[in-house]
Write a protein that holds these residues in place. Structure first.
Motif, short mmCIF file in Angstrom:
data_model
loop_
_atom_site.label_atom_id
_atom_site.label_comp_id
_atom_site.label_asym_id
_atom_site.label_seq_id
_atom_site.Cartn_x
_atom_site.Cartn_y
_atom_site.Cartn_z
N UNK A 104 0.84 -1.20 0.00
CA UNK A 104 0.00 0.00 0.00
C UNK A 104 0.87 1.25 0.00
N UNK A 105 1.89 1.24 0.83
CA UNK A 105 2.75 2.42 0.92
C UNK A 105 3.54 2.63 -0.37
N UNK A 106 3.92 1.53 -1.03
CA UNK A 106 4.63 1.66 -2.31
C UNK A 106 3.74 2.37 -3.33
N UNK A 113 4.89 11.57 -5.97
CA UNK A 113 5.89 12.32 -6.74
C UNK A 113 5.36 12.80 -8.09
N UNK A 114 4.44 12.06 -8.69
CA UNK A 114 3.84 12.51 -9.95
C UNK A 114 3.05 13.80 -9.74
N UNK A 115 2.32 13.86 -8.62
CA UNK A 115 1.56 15.06 -8.31
C UNK A 115 2.48 16.23 -8.01
N UNK A 223 10.69 16.49 -6.73
CA UNK A 223 10.39 15.06 -6.86
C UNK A 223 11.42 14.23 -6.11
N UNK A 224 12.69 14.56 -6.30
CA UNK A 224 13.76 13.80 -5.63
C UNK A 224 13.64 13.92 -4.11
N UNK A 225 13.35 15.13 -3.64
CA UNK A 225 13.18 15.34 -2.20
C UNK A 225 12.02 14.51 -1.67
N UNK A 231 10.55 7.48 1.27
CA UNK A 231 11.35 6.30 1.63
C UNK A 231 11.60 6.25 3.13
N UNK A 232 11.93 7.42 3.71
CA UNK A 232 12.19 7.48 5.16
C UNK A 232 10.91 7.20 5.95
#
Length: 252
Positions: A104-106, A113-115, A223-225, A231-232
């Motif tokens: 679910x979290x994935x 990030x797309x948004x 997006x990278x941020x 992930x954290x």
């Protein structure tokens, strides 16, 4: 010639009545809160027996499109489709399939990030950034209340996706957040209160940094941020005892 359903069988009368009323609700022909009348009125209107009508009403009631109230002031009342109810239904499907919380979290980590990228590319993004800042302030105001913080955190994530502009993705995000909100609250209820508070504070700092990047149109960096942030947060949530959606559904 009788109509058939998707499985090739005949469409029963209750299903036909439900389909007719459903179409009227979704199209806006019937408005939210409108009273359709009492059961006898509808029996006469559709020319069917009371058991047949009741079966049709049960279908729509299960879908959250009507409610039935008893008494003189009661009757059958219309409700517009509720996205939250849809989200809860989808969460129950995940529960029934014993889907891992990591799965679910994935999904959330793929959507948000797309948004972020879409919002950073908009010319009028500042208005959206202002909305999100107000939601972060709302999170900060309830930092010490795990359940209230979980709800406020969800409001931020849902608005972030909504500002990306795709309504279908927004509904998917609401479904996912119905599950993730419970995980956030579960973390807040952990025994180490100081640690959970520290995690929430770090999360808010990260959200504010995201808005700084979006505001200047730094889409790639934003997006990278946010991918790193997700992930954290994922490691924190998945490190708790709840491993599946089933473990979380009774939380609260």
């Amino acid at each position: 010639m009788s109509k058939h359903n998707g499985r090739g069988g005949p469409v029963e009368v209750p299903q036909k009545i439900a389909a007719r009323l459903r179409a009227m609700i979704v199209s806006g022909e019937l408005s939210d809160g409108e009273r359709l009348g009492h059961e006898p009125d509808l029996v006469e209107q559709f020319g069917v027996s009371r058991p047949t009508l009741r079966e049709a009403l049960r279908i729509l009631e299960a879908e959250g499109l009507i409610s039935v109230a008893r008494g003189l002031r009661g009757g059958v009342f219309v409700h517009l489709p509720d996205q939250r109810a849809t989200a809860r239904s989808a969460a129950l499907v995940l529960q029934a399939r014993n889907v891992p919380l990591a799965d679910v979290f994935e999904a959330r980590s793929l959507i948000e990030p797309l948004a972020v990228k879409a919002l950073a590319a908009k010319r009028n993004r500042r208005r959206g950034v202002d909305e999100l800042r107000a939601l972060i302030d709302a999170e900060e105001a309830v930092l010490g209340d795990p359940a209230a913080f979980a709800a406020a955190n969800t409001a931020f994530h849902e608005r972030l996706v909504a500002l990306g502009g795709n309504q279908t993705v927004s509904v998917l995000a609401e479904m996912i957040n119905e599950v993730v909100t419970r995980a956030v609250s579960a973390v807040g209820d952990s025994a180490d209160t100081a640690a959970s508070l520290a995690v929430r504070r770090r999360g808010l700092r990260s959200q504010r940094r995201l808005l700084e990047l979006i505001e200047v149109g730094a889409g790639t960096e934003a997006v990278e941020h946010w991918q790193a942030h997700m992930a954290v947060v994922g490691r924190v949530l998945l490190g708790q005892e709840a491993a599946t959606v089933v473990d979380l559904m009774d939380h609260y």
